[in-house]
Scaffold this motif. Structure first.
Motif, mmCIF file in Angstrom:
data_model
loop_
_atom_site.group_PDB
_atom_site.id
_atom_site.type_symbol
_atom_site.label_atom_id
_atom_site.label_comp_id
_atom_site.label_asym_id
_atom_site.label_seq_id
_atom_site.Cartn_x
_atom_site.Cartn_y
_atom_site.Cartn_z
ATOM 1 N N ASP A 186 0.864 -1.184 0.000
ATOM 2 C CA ASP A 186 0.000 0.000 0.000
ATOM 3 C C ASP A 186 0.898 1.230 0.000
ATOM 4 O OD1 ASP A 186 -1.795 2.014 0.300
ATOM 5 O OD2 ASP A 186 -2.637 1.327 2.202
ATOM 6 N N ASP A 187 1.030 1.856 -1.158
ATOM 7 C CA ASP A 187 1.909 3.012 -1.319
ATOM 8 C C ASP A 187 1.120 4.292 -1.533
ATOM 9 O OD1 ASP A 187 4.757 3.710 -1.409
ATOM 10 O OD2 ASP A 187 4.359 4.369 -3.474
ATOM 11 N N THR A 188 -0.196 4.259 -1.228
ATOM 12 C CA THR A 188 -1.055 5.395 -1.555
ATOM 13 C C THR A 188 -0.738 6.635 -0.728
ATOM 14 O OG1 THR A 188 -2.713 4.568 0.021
ATOM 15 C CG2 THR A 188 -2.953 3.913 -2.287
ATOM 16 N N ALA A 189 -0.087 6.494 0.430
ATOM 17 C CA ALA A 189 0.215 7.653 1.269
ATOM 18 C C ALA A 189 1.483 8.372 0.833
ATOM 19 C CB ALA A 189 0.342 7.222 2.733
ATOM 20 N N ASN A 190 2.257 7.784 -0.065
ATOM 21 C CA ASN A 190 3.533 8.357 -0.475
ATOM 22 C C ASN A 190 3.397 9.141 -1.764
ATOM 23 O OD1 ASN A 190 4.967 7.198 1.709
ATOM 24 N ND2 ASN A 190 5.053 5.239 0.619
ATOM 25 N N SER A 191 4.248 10.135 -1.903
ATOM 26 C CA SER A 191 4.247 10.949 -3.110
ATOM 27 C C SER A 191 5.655 11.491 -3.312
ATOM 28 C CB SER A 191 3.235 12.098 -2.975
ATOM 29 O OG SER A 191 3.208 12.870 -4.157
ATOM 30 N N ALA A 192 5.829 12.327 -4.333
ATOM 31 C CA ALA A 192 7.102 12.995 -4.572
ATOM 32 C C ALA A 192 7.078 14.377 -3.930
ATOM 33 C CB ALA A 192 7.354 13.096 -6.070
ATOM 34 N N ALA A 193 8.176 15.079 -3.996
ATOM 35 C CA ALA A 193 8.271 16.419 -3.424
ATOM 36 C C ALA A 193 9.115 17.290 -4.340
ATOM 37 C CB ALA A 193 8.869 16.364 -2.022
ATOM 38 N N ALA A 194 8.946 18.575 -4.182
ATOM 39 C CA ALA A 194 9.733 19.516 -4.985
ATOM 40 C C ALA A 194 11.208 19.438 -4.599
ATOM 41 C CB ALA A 194 9.206 20.931 -4.785
ATOM 42 N N LEU A 195 12.081 19.639 -5.555
ATOM 43 C CA LEU A 195 13.525 19.609 -5.313
ATOM 44 C C LEU A 195 14.118 20.953 -5.714
ATOM 45 C CD1 LEU A 195 15.992 17.850 -4.499
ATOM 46 C CD2 LEU A 195 16.236 17.290 -6.927
ATOM 47 N N ALA A 196 14.691 21.644 -4.739
ATOM 48 C CA ALA A 196 15.301 22.943 -5.010
ATOM 49 C C ALA A 196 16.576 22.777 -5.834
ATOM 50 C CB ALA A 196 15.599 23.660 -3.696
ATOM 51 N N GLU A 197 16.943 23.827 -6.499
ATOM 52 C CA GLU A 197 18.146 23.794 -7.344
ATOM 53 C C GLU A 197 19.365 23.472 -6.492
ATOM 54 O OE1 GLU A 197 20.638 26.674 -10.420
ATOM 55 O OE2 GLU A 197 18.728 27.338 -9.578
ATOM 56 N N ALA A 198 20.146 22.524 -6.960
ATOM 57 C CA ALA A 198 21.408 22.107 -6.326
ATOM 58 C C ALA A 198 21.188 21.361 -5.013
ATOM 59 C CB ALA A 198 22.343 23.298 -6.099
ATOM 60 N N ALA A 199 19.924 21.057 -4.662
ATOM 61 C CA ALA A 199 19.664 20.347 -3.402
ATOM 62 C C ALA A 199 19.876 18.850 -3.585
ATOM 63 C CB ALA A 199 18.246 20.616 -2.928
ATOM 64 N N ASP A 200 20.191 18.169 -2.496
ATOM 65 C CA ASP A 200 20.374 16.719 -2.521
ATOM 66 C C ASP A 200 19.023 16.023 -2.349
ATOM 67 O OD1 ASP A 200 23.129 16.948 -2.785
ATOM 68 O OD2 ASP A 200 23.414 17.041 -0.601
ATOM 69 N N LEU A 201 18.925 14.823 -2.885
ATOM 70 C CA LEU A 201 17.731 14.021 -2.696
ATOM 71 C C LEU A 201 17.627 13.551 -1.242
ATOM 72 C CD1 LEU A 201 17.834 11.758 -5.883
ATOM 73 C CD2 LEU A 201 16.446 13.791 -5.507
ATOM 74 N N THR A 202 16.406 13.415 -0.759
ATOM 75 C CA THR A 202 16.176 12.971 0.616
ATOM 76 C C THR A 202 16.587 11.514 0.778
ATOM 77 O OG1 THR A 202 14.314 14.486 0.841
ATOM 78 C CG2 THR A 202 14.445 12.678 2.428
ATOM 79 N N ASP A 203 17.329 11.225 1.842
ATOM 80 C CA ASP A 203 17.775 9.855 2.110
ATOM 81 C C ASP A 203 17.563 9.550 3.592
ATOM 82 O OD1 ASP A 203 18.865 7.352 1.991
ATOM 83 O OD2 ASP A 203 20.957 8.044 1.992
ATOM 84 N N ASP A 204 16.262 9.416 3.962
ATOM 85 C CA ASP A 204 15.940 9.130 5.373
ATOM 86 C C ASP A 204 15.100 7.865 5.519
ATOM 87 O OD1 ASP A 204 13.607 9.924 4.255
ATOM 88 O OD2 ASP A 204 13.206 11.582 5.647
ATOM 89 N N ASN A 205 15.127 7.002 4.502
ATOM 90 C CA ASN A 205 14.372 5.741 4.464
ATOM 91 C C ASN A 205 12.861 5.934 4.352
ATOM 92 O OD1 ASN A 205 16.789 4.254 4.826
ATOM 93 N ND2 ASN A 205 16.634 4.498 7.054
ATOM 94 N N SER A 206 12.398 7.174 4.224
ATOM 95 C CA SER A 206 10.961 7.408 4.127
ATOM 96 C C SER A 206 10.389 6.957 2.781
ATOM 97 C CB SER A 206 10.655 8.896 4.328
ATOM 98 O OG SER A 206 11.270 9.677 3.297
ATOM 99 N N GLY A 207 11.234 6.789 1.799
ATOM 100 C CA GLY A 207 10.752 6.379 0.486
ATOM 101 C C GLY A 207 10.787 4.880 0.241
ATOM 102 N N ASP A 208 11.202 4.107 1.235
ATOM 103 C CA ASP A 208 11.287 2.657 1.043
ATOM 104 C C ASP A 208 9.898 2.043 0.887
ATOM 105 O OD1 ASP A 208 13.982 2.928 1.320
ATOM 106 O OD2 ASP A 208 14.045 2.214 3.406
ATOM 107 N N ALA A 209 9.783 1.078 0.007
ATOM 108 C CA ALA A 209 8.515 0.365 -0.190
ATOM 109 C C ALA A 209 8.328 -0.657 0.919
ATOM 110 C CB ALA A 209 8.500 -0.319 -1.550
ATOM 111 N N VAL A 210 7.136 -0.675 1.502
ATOM 112 C CA VAL A 210 6.812 -1.611 2.571
ATOM 113 C C VAL A 210 5.940 -2.724 2.000
ATOM 114 C CG1 VAL A 210 5.719 -1.914 4.822
ATOM 115 C CG2 VAL A 210 6.919 0.228 4.285
ATOM 116 N N LEU A 211 6.410 -3.932 2.087
ATOM 117 C CA LEU A 211 5.695 -5.076 1.533
ATOM 118 C C LEU A 211 5.065 -5.910 2.648
ATOM 119 C CD1 LEU A 211 8.156 -6.318 -1.255
ATOM 120 C CD2 LEU A 211 6.130 -4.903 -1.514
ATOM 121 N N GLY A 212 3.850 -6.369 2.411
ATOM 122 C CA GLY A 212 3.186 -7.295 3.317
ATOM 123 C C GLY A 212 2.995 -8.634 2.625
ATOM 124 N N GLN A 213 2.222 -9.503 3.243
ATOM 125 C CA GLN A 213 2.008 -10.824 2.645
ATOM 126 C C GLN A 213 0.653 -11.372 3.052
ATOM 127 O OE1 GLN A 213 5.288 -13.870 2.170
ATOM 128 N NE2 GLN A 213 4.109 -14.895 3.770
#
Length: 422
Positions: A186-213
């Protein structure tokens, strides 16, 4: 005797009368006259429903009779000394398996009463496909039931509820009964975000896909024994296949539909009502308002509402209450279908299925479901199995059936329910 054509003509006439009554209701502003018209409309629709059931029985009987006639035309003499036209006596392959199985039952399951050719056919099985294993020795047990009987049982099961019908839910048929695991996300709560010029991409594990079974097992349901007298089996006018299909199919169907509807998920299927999520809570515990039905529908995301298998599900008693609901413009939420073009009746522009294993309107009940029912998976292991036993019930014949299946809602957001307060 009333023919099927006459019944269909009567159905068309009732449909026209019901439409005229409904139009009159919508056009009439006098309360007393509207109540009279509504009563007339309900009477017509009650007769329409009874006629529909009668037509369904007539169509099914016509189909069974056509199958019987076709089988009788293809049956050759069973006298061991006789010879089929155009074949030499050693051919032995002309007698079809269903004839041999029928003769076996009518002989009281006594294989010694059969011809050599019939016994050979039973030993080989139907197209070498074993659907029911011999119980003990061939003389004491049973032989493979013809596959046409298994197909007839499946059709009967559909008549008893929508949850075993592959046209309503997602059907998966497997040859073996081992566990099947399905990954979910269920990835419906996630989205993209604006990226400012010369800014680094976010790397806080918030974008990881969560899988169930989710897992599908293979639970077994079986019928009690049906004991049939040998006198009945030997009656040449008795349609043994229709008899078995009706009794065993109804028993298997009632159980399977209930488990797939309200099963707890503990050593049994997780029923669709149990697995569904709350979409709307009614204000009263004994009645439903039109706005609450609309709220339930829109609690399901539009992505699911666009599915070809998006539909309502409720008991027949709930349908009666829903057919009386009107919107703010005094229009009925329920819209009549058109049998002439195969258009089903609709509720708020979506079809519905009647499932009498769902609760009726009442305190703490969940009487209505809406959503994409294709997200509910029904796993079936092979075809229904039919067993026959002779010696245990002699001189009667004992027959019983069983199925292996499971069910699970793979996406909880796809199907939601209306809940009644306590």
């Amino acid at each position: 005797m009333t023919t099927l054509t006459q019944l269909q003509e009567q159905r068309g006439e009732l449909l026209t009368q019901a439409r005229e009554a409904l139009d009159a209701i919508n056009a009439n502003t006098d309360d007393s006259r509207a109540a009279e018209l509504e009563s007339r409309h309900d009477t017509i629709m009650g007769e329409f429903d009874r006629l529909e059931a009668r037509i369904a029985r007539e169509e099914r009987m016509s189909q069974i009779e056509a199958q019987q006639e076709q089988r009788m035309r293809g049956r050759r003499p069973t006298n061991p000394d006789s010879e089929a036209p155009g074949q030499d006596a050693g051919a032995g392959a002309a007698l079809d398996y269903r004839s041999a199985f029928d003769a076996y039952l009518r002989a009281g399951a006594d294989v010694t009463e059969l011809s050599t050719e019939q016994r050979d056919l039973l030993r080989r099985g139907y197209d070498a496909e074993i659907r029911t294993q011999v119980a003990g020795t061939p003389a004491a047990g049973g032989y493979t039931v013809p596959k046409e009987l298994a197909a007839e049982i499946i059709r009967t099961m559909k008549d008893w509820g929508p949850m075993y019908d592959g046209a309503i839910v997602r059907e998966i048929v497997t040859g073996a009964g081992n566990e099947i695991d399905f990954p979910t996300n269920d990835d419906t709560a996630n989205s993209a975000a604006a990226l400012a010029e010369a800014a680094d991409l976010t790397d806080d594990n918030s974008g990881d896909a969560v899988l169930g079974q989710k897992r599908l097992d293979a639970f077994v349901d079986a019928t009690p024994w049906i004991k049939v007298s040998f006198e009945l089996l030997q009656d040449s006018q008795f349609n043994i296949e229709a008899f078995l299909a009706e009794l065993l199919g109804e028993r298997l169907g009632r159980r399977a539909n209930r488990q797939l509807t309200v099963g707890t998920g503990v050593n049994q299927p997780n029923g669709i009502v149990t697995a569904s999520t709350l979409g709307k809570t009614a204000a009263l515990n004994g009645a439903i308002a039109a706005d609450e039905v609309m709220d339930l529908q829109h609690s399901v995301n539009a992505a699911y509402r666009r599915s070809p298998k998006a539909r309502w599900m409720f008991a027949d008693t709930t349908l009666l209450a829903l057919r009386k609901l009107k919107d703010g413009q005094n229009n009925y939420l329920w819209q009549m279908g058109d049998v002439r073009i195969g258009a089903p009746a609709m509720l708020l522009d979506h079809p519905y299925s009647i499932n009498d294993d769902m609760a009726s309107i009442g305190a703490s009940a969940k009487p209505i479901l809406f959503g994409d029912l294709s997200r509910y998976y029904v796993r079936k292991v092979g075809a229904p199995l039919i067993g026959t036993v002779r010696e245990r019930f002699w001189p009667k014949i004992g027959l019983a059936g069983l199925i292996r299946y499971d069910g699970e809602l793979m996406d909880g957001a796809a199907v939601k329910h209306l809940a009644m307060p306590a």
